[in-house]
Enzyme design. Structure first.
Site, PDB file in Angstrom:
ATOM      1  N   LYS A  13       0.817  -1.215   0.000  1.00  0.00           N
ATOM      2  CA  LYS A  13       0.000   0.000   0.000  1.00  0.00           C
ATOM      3  C   LYS A  13       0.854   1.270   0.000  1.00  0.00           C
ATOM      4  O   LYS A  13       0.461   2.258  -0.613  1.00  0.00           O
ATOM      5  CB  LYS A  13      -1.025  -0.010   1.135  1.00  0.00           C
ATOM      6  CG  LYS A  13      -0.454  -0.038   2.517  1.00  0.00           C
ATOM      7  CD  LYS A  13      -1.563  -0.118   3.519  1.00  0.00           C
ATOM      8  CE  LYS A  13      -1.099  -0.210   4.949  1.00  0.00           C
ATOM      9  NZ  LYS A  13       0.310  -0.407   5.261  1.00  0.00           N
ATOM     10  N   ARG A  88      -5.932   2.468  11.554  1.00  0.00           N
ATOM     11  CA  ARG A  88      -5.513   1.083  11.762  1.00  0.00           C
ATOM     12  C   ARG A  88      -6.361   0.390  12.811  1.00  0.00           C
ATOM     13  O   ARG A  88      -6.134  -0.800  13.096  1.00  0.00           O
ATOM     14  CB  ARG A  88      -4.059   1.065  12.230  1.00  0.00           C
ATOM     15  CG  ARG A  88      -3.077   0.644  11.146  1.00  0.00           C
ATOM     16  CD  ARG A  88      -1.712   0.722  11.778  1.00  0.00           C
ATOM     17  NE  ARG A  88      -0.707  -0.058  11.152  1.00  0.00           N
ATOM     18  CZ  ARG A  88       0.223   0.432  10.326  1.00  0.00           C
ATOM     19  NH1 ARG A  88       0.198   1.679   9.966  1.00  0.00           N
ATOM     20  NH2 ARG A  88       1.166  -0.344   9.860  1.00  0.00           N
ATOM     21  N   ARG A 127      12.700  -6.470   1.952  1.00  0.00           N
ATOM     22  CA  ARG A 127      12.579  -5.012   1.831  1.00  0.00           C
ATOM     23  C   ARG A 127      13.795  -4.328   2.452  1.00  0.00           C
ATOM     24  O   ARG A 127      14.294  -4.759   3.485  1.00  0.00           O
ATOM     25  CB  ARG A 127      11.304  -4.555   2.544  1.00  0.00           C
ATOM     26  CG  ARG A 127      11.079  -3.065   2.450  1.00  0.00           C
ATOM     27  CD  ARG A 127       9.630  -2.738   2.543  1.00  0.00           C
ATOM     28  NE  ARG A 127       9.186  -2.602   3.918  1.00  0.00           N
ATOM     29  CZ  ARG A 127       7.972  -2.152   4.246  1.00  0.00           C
ATOM     30  NH1 ARG A 127       7.100  -1.830   3.302  1.00  0.00           N
ATOM     31  NH2 ARG A 127       7.618  -2.053   5.505  1.00  0.00           N
ATOM     32  N   ARG A 160      14.768  -2.651   8.051  1.00  0.00           N
ATOM     33  CA  ARG A 160      14.211  -1.932   9.196  1.00  0.00           C
ATOM     34  C   ARG A 160      13.986  -2.894  10.355  1.00  0.00           C
ATOM     35  O   ARG A 160      13.629  -4.041  10.144  1.00  0.00           O
ATOM     36  CB  ARG A 160      12.848  -1.325   8.805  1.00  0.00           C
ATOM     37  CG  ARG A 160      12.957   0.066   8.295  1.00  0.00           C
ATOM     38  CD  ARG A 160      11.702   0.645   7.712  1.00  0.00           C
ATOM     39  NE  ARG A 160      10.422   0.128   8.154  1.00  0.00           N
ATOM     40  CZ  ARG A 160       9.273   0.412   7.530  1.00  0.00           C
ATOM     41  NH1 ARG A 160       9.262   1.179   6.458  1.00  0.00           N
ATOM     42  NH2 ARG A 160       8.144  -0.067   7.964  1.00  0.00           N
ATOM     43  N   ARG A 171       3.450  -8.155  13.593  1.00  0.00           N
ATOM     44  CA  ARG A 171       2.697  -7.092  12.906  1.00  0.00           C
ATOM     45  C   ARG A 171       1.503  -7.675  12.147  1.00  0.00           C
ATOM     46  O   ARG A 171       0.445  -7.059  12.083  1.00  0.00           O
ATOM     47  CB  ARG A 171       3.606  -6.333  11.936  1.00  0.00           C
ATOM     48  CG  ARG A 171       4.589  -5.420  12.642  1.00  0.00           C
ATOM     49  CD  ARG A 171       5.656  -4.924  11.704  1.00  0.00           C
ATOM     50  NE  ARG A 171       5.173  -3.896  10.804  1.00  0.00           N
ATOM     51  CZ  ARG A 171       5.799  -3.540   9.687  1.00  0.00           C
ATOM     52  NH1 ARG A 171       6.910  -4.151   9.330  1.00  0.00           N
ATOM     53  NH2 ARG A 171       5.319  -2.598   8.927  1.00  0.00           N
TER      54      ARG A 171
HETATM   55  P1  AMP Z   1       3.955   1.423   8.672  1.00  0.00           P
HETATM   56  O1  AMP Z   1       5.159   2.005   8.054  1.00  0.00           O
HETATM   57  O2  AMP Z   1       2.678   2.078   8.227  1.00  0.00           O
HETATM   58  O3  AMP Z   1       3.885  -0.085   8.562  1.00  0.00           O
HETATM   59  O4  AMP Z   1       4.037   1.753  10.233  1.00  0.00           O
HETATM   60  C1  AMP Z   1       5.121   1.292  11.032  1.00  0.00           C
HETATM   61  C2  AMP Z   1       4.705   1.227  12.491  1.00  0.00           C
HETATM   62  O5  AMP Z   1       4.285   2.524  12.937  1.00  0.00           O
HETATM   63  C3  AMP Z   1       3.526   0.322  12.793  1.00  0.00           C
HETATM   64  O6  AMP Z   1       3.909  -1.023  12.929  1.00  0.00           O
HETATM   65  C4  AMP Z   1       3.019   0.925  14.099  1.00  0.00           C
HETATM   66  O7  AMP Z   1       3.839   0.570  15.201  1.00  0.00           O
HETATM   67  C5  AMP Z   1       3.215   2.413  13.861  1.00  0.00           C
HETATM   68  N1  AMP Z   1       2.008   3.009  13.238  1.00  0.00           N
HETATM   69  C6  AMP Z   1       1.898   3.560  11.997  1.00  0.00           C
HETATM   70  N2  AMP Z   1       0.659   4.005  11.771  1.00  0.00           N
HETATM   71  C7  AMP Z   1      -0.061   3.720  12.889  1.00  0.00           C
HETATM   72  C8  AMP Z   1      -1.424   3.902  13.264  1.00  0.00           C
HETATM   73  N3  AMP Z   1      -2.316   4.466  12.439  1.00  0.00           N
HETATM   74  N4  AMP Z   1      -1.791   3.466  14.503  1.00  0.00           N
HETATM   75  C9  AMP Z   1      -0.922   2.919  15.357  1.00  0.00           C
HETATM   76  N5  AMP Z   1       0.363   2.689  15.054  1.00  0.00           N
HETATM   77  C10 AMP Z   1       0.813   3.091  13.838  1.00  0.00           C
END
Ligand code: AMP
Length: 215
Positions: A13, A88, A127, A160, A171
């Site tokens: 996404k 989320r 990644r 990462r 996750r």
């Molecule tokens: P992402 O890059 O979107 O996968 O986000 C990486 C991490 O940031 C996630 O695994 C969460 O720990 C945190 N995170 C990002 N967006 C949110 C959200 N909307 N709500 C809670 N945690 C978030």
């Protein structure tokens, strides 16, 4: 055009969001990127978020919702935006509805990028992310021009912490428990479309653009 991209971590996404932001000339708002920038700048928010992120857990709703509500008030988001990684949880979605309602607007489309867990585990372990600008690559599907170096800014590419296999499994579990219910939430609002995230990036993109039109 006001969009939400839903999908498991690693479903693609973020990549689609970046391409759509460019095509439709609207801001790409990624809460994950906002947290990573805060961690890099060692802000209070970054310090608080890092502990959750490194364990594959969600940052608490109250730390996220205000941040997004503020971002949506900025000038560049008035004509449209793409939310990537937010909402989320159901409470986050309810909060977003309230914020948009107060702004006199609403979401036009929610795109669910659908991808099985097995494909995701494979994708995320390959990644690589730039330590400086956050651009992402893949060791097989999206190689940088020079191995281990970011095409955009020339910095080092790393795996990462939250893409490490044990964190990815956590996750995904969190995604199924807390985020997947949003599919029904937006289905009920008649704004949801699902697209196949297993396809090559360009094919998934074309399908999304067909749905959204050429605006
Ligand atoms: P992402 O890059 O979107 O996968 O986000 C990486 C991490 O940031 C996630 O695994 C969460 O720990 C945190 N995170 C990002 N967006 C949110 C959200 N909307 N709500 C809670 N945690 C978030």
């Amino acid at each position: 055009m006001k969009l939400i991209l839903l999908g498991a971590p690693g479903a693609g996404k973020g990549t689609q969001a970046k391409m759509l932001a460019k095509k439709y000339d609207i801001p790409h708002i990624s809460t994950g990127d906002i947290f990573r920038a805060n961690i890099k700048n060692e802000t209070e928010l970054g310090k608080e978020a890092k502990g959750y992120m490194d364990q594959g857990l969600l940052v608490p709703d109250e730390l996220v919702v205000a941040l997004v509500a503020d971002r949506l008030q900025e000038d560049d988001a008035q004509e449209g935006f793409i939310l990537d990684g937010f909402p989320r949880t159901i409470p986050q979605a309810q909060h977003l509805d309230k914020t948009l309602d107060e702004m006199g607007t609403k979401i036009d489309h929610v795109i669910d990028v659908d991808c099985p867990d097995a494909n995701i585990v494979k994708r995320l372990s390959g990644r690589r992310a730039c330590i400086k600008c956050g651009a992402t690559y893949h060791t097989e599907h999206l190689k940088p021009k020079v191995e281990g170096i970011c095409d955009v800014c020339g910095s080092e590419l790393v795996l990462r912490d939250d893409d490490k296999p044990e964190t990815v499994i956590k996750r995904l579990q969190v995604y199924h428990e807390q985020t997947q219910p949003l599919i029904e939430y937006y289905k009920d609002k008649n704004v949801l479309v699902s697209v196949d995230g297993k396809l090559p990036i360009e094919d998934t993109f074309e399908i999304i653009v067909d749905i959204l039109g050429d605006r």
